[in-house]
Design a protein around this motif. Sequence first.
Motif, PDB file in Angstrom:
ATOM      1  N   LEU A  33      43.501  50.982 -23.642  1.00  0.00           N
ATOM      2  CA  LEU A  33      44.876  51.234 -24.077  1.00  0.00           C
ATOM      3  C   LEU A  33      45.669  49.960 -24.348  1.00  0.00           C
ATOM      4  N   THR A  34      45.054  48.787 -24.160  1.00  0.00           N
ATOM      5  CA  THR A  34      45.741  47.525 -24.483  1.00  0.00           C
ATOM      6  C   THR A  34      45.303  46.974 -25.828  1.00  0.00           C
ATOM      7  N   GLY A  35      44.237  47.519 -26.394  1.00  0.00           N
ATOM      8  CA  GLY A  35      43.688  47.038 -27.651  1.00  0.00           C
ATOM      9  C   GLY A  35      42.199  47.315 -27.693  1.00  0.00           C
ATOM     10  N   VAL A  36      41.536  46.801 -28.718  1.00  0.00           N
ATOM     11  CA  VAL A  36      40.095  46.985 -28.850  1.00  0.00           C
ATOM     12  C   VAL A  36      39.384  45.746 -28.318  1.00  0.00           C
ATOM     13  N   ILE A  37      38.542  45.929 -27.330  1.00  0.00           N
ATOM     14  CA  ILE A  37      37.748  44.821 -26.795  1.00  0.00           C
ATOM     15  C   ILE A  37      36.680  44.485 -27.832  1.00  0.00           C
ATOM     16  N   VAL A  38      36.693  43.250 -28.311  1.00  0.00           N
ATOM     17  CA  VAL A  38      35.788  42.819 -29.374  1.00  0.00           C
ATOM     18  C   VAL A  38      34.529  42.173 -28.802  1.00  0.00           C
ATOM     19  N   SER A  39      34.704  41.284 -27.834  1.00  0.00           N
ATOM     20  CA  SER A  39      33.559  40.638 -27.187  1.00  0.00           C
ATOM     21  C   SER A  39      33.906  40.345 -25.739  1.00  0.00           C
TER      22      SER A  39
END
Length: 447
Positions: free
Chosen positions: A162-168
């Motif tokens: 819910l804070t954003g998309v984890i990319v790596s």
Amino acid sequence: MRLSGWGRFPAIDTRLVTARSRQQMRDLINGGASLIARGLGRAYGDAALNRQCCLSLKGMNRFLQFDAAAGRLTCEAGVTLAEVLRHFVPRGWFPAVVPGTKQVTIGGMVAADIHGKNHHINGTFGRSVESLELMQADGAIITCSRQTNQALFAATLGGMGLTGVIVSVTFRLRPVATAYLWEETQAASGLAETMRVIEQASQRPYVVAWIDGLSSALADGRALVITAEHASPETLPPALAAAPLEPHGERTVSVPPLAPAVARSRTLMRLANRRYHGRRSHGGRGERGRPRLTHYDPYFFPLDGIHNWNCLYGRQGFVQYQCVIPFAASRAALAGMSESLAGSGVATTLAVLKLMGPVGDGLLSFPLAGYTLAMDFPLSDRLGPALARLDQMVMAHGGRVYLAKDACSSHEVVARGYPHLAAFTDLRKATGAGRVFTSLLSERLSL
């Protein structure tokens, strides 16, 4: 398409988009869609469901860097735990913490800040995470760690996407000399004795208790306390010592998606529990209480041997209810929960009890020092009221429910259990995350 969590409840119609690059993710976010990131769909309830769009990270699955001296791995969020184990155990490295299935993504492990059978000693997976890249509501990617963007780092650990998309993610692995563990099993009767045995075994690295809730009231049910520690090469028999890090030959059976609801049959589940209890309590070879050598795969991930095991509950699905109760209140709370379930007409088909240690590092990390109990319940008309009563007991004893498993709890229950919830929701507003990253869970709980 029709999507659900692992419990198959709730199920919704939505759009599923698989991203294969950072630019595709950015384009989707900048297009104004409300969305939630989704890994392999192993969150049990509604945490990875959004009625407009679910962003699958299966296509973001590359290993990026590995520091063999420090055991530091950087990978894209869609890499699965199974892939990490397959590639790095043969090289002598093992994750610091693993959940009960290897069919999860590394991004999902961060978003749920997962815990394992060694939480009482090693804490959550988040403790091994050094940094992560997070795509925000404007499409920008920032690095978060304990030194940089600390508030977002803490909110993302256990923040359910819910804070954003984890990319790596960059995280540490631990060295191991073999792929095997020495496992010991001790039988117990009832919650009180089971907790006593767990506490006596708390110096062991891995400890978990399995309770047969169908044999009697949960508080009086038979239990197996299973402990383990990594095996050293010199303790292996010669045939295994020659290749101590050899991968395990996986054998699976598959449950058809439209299978009848086997797990709803108390008779069948009672027979299955009895067979499991007898086999494990005798060490698999009629050697009660003696150490048994086992590969890591069946010890940590026993249900992965049954493909689509969630389909055993039929089309209606099931709910897994998991809570944690502070240590001082745990005996009274768990006894009261058992009594409540016994009078509700609702039976759990599976109950797992673990001892928890330190509080997690994330704002919404689930663990706190005490006992966590996880129970599977087939969906029924009686289940909602029964779980509502359990929620009241959890609140009364200072506990909390696990958001990665939750499908039914209210905002009040979560707000009482998570003291940093207001800070979490304030951060979502301040960063704009609340406008873009939403799920059925965040809507239900007003996050």
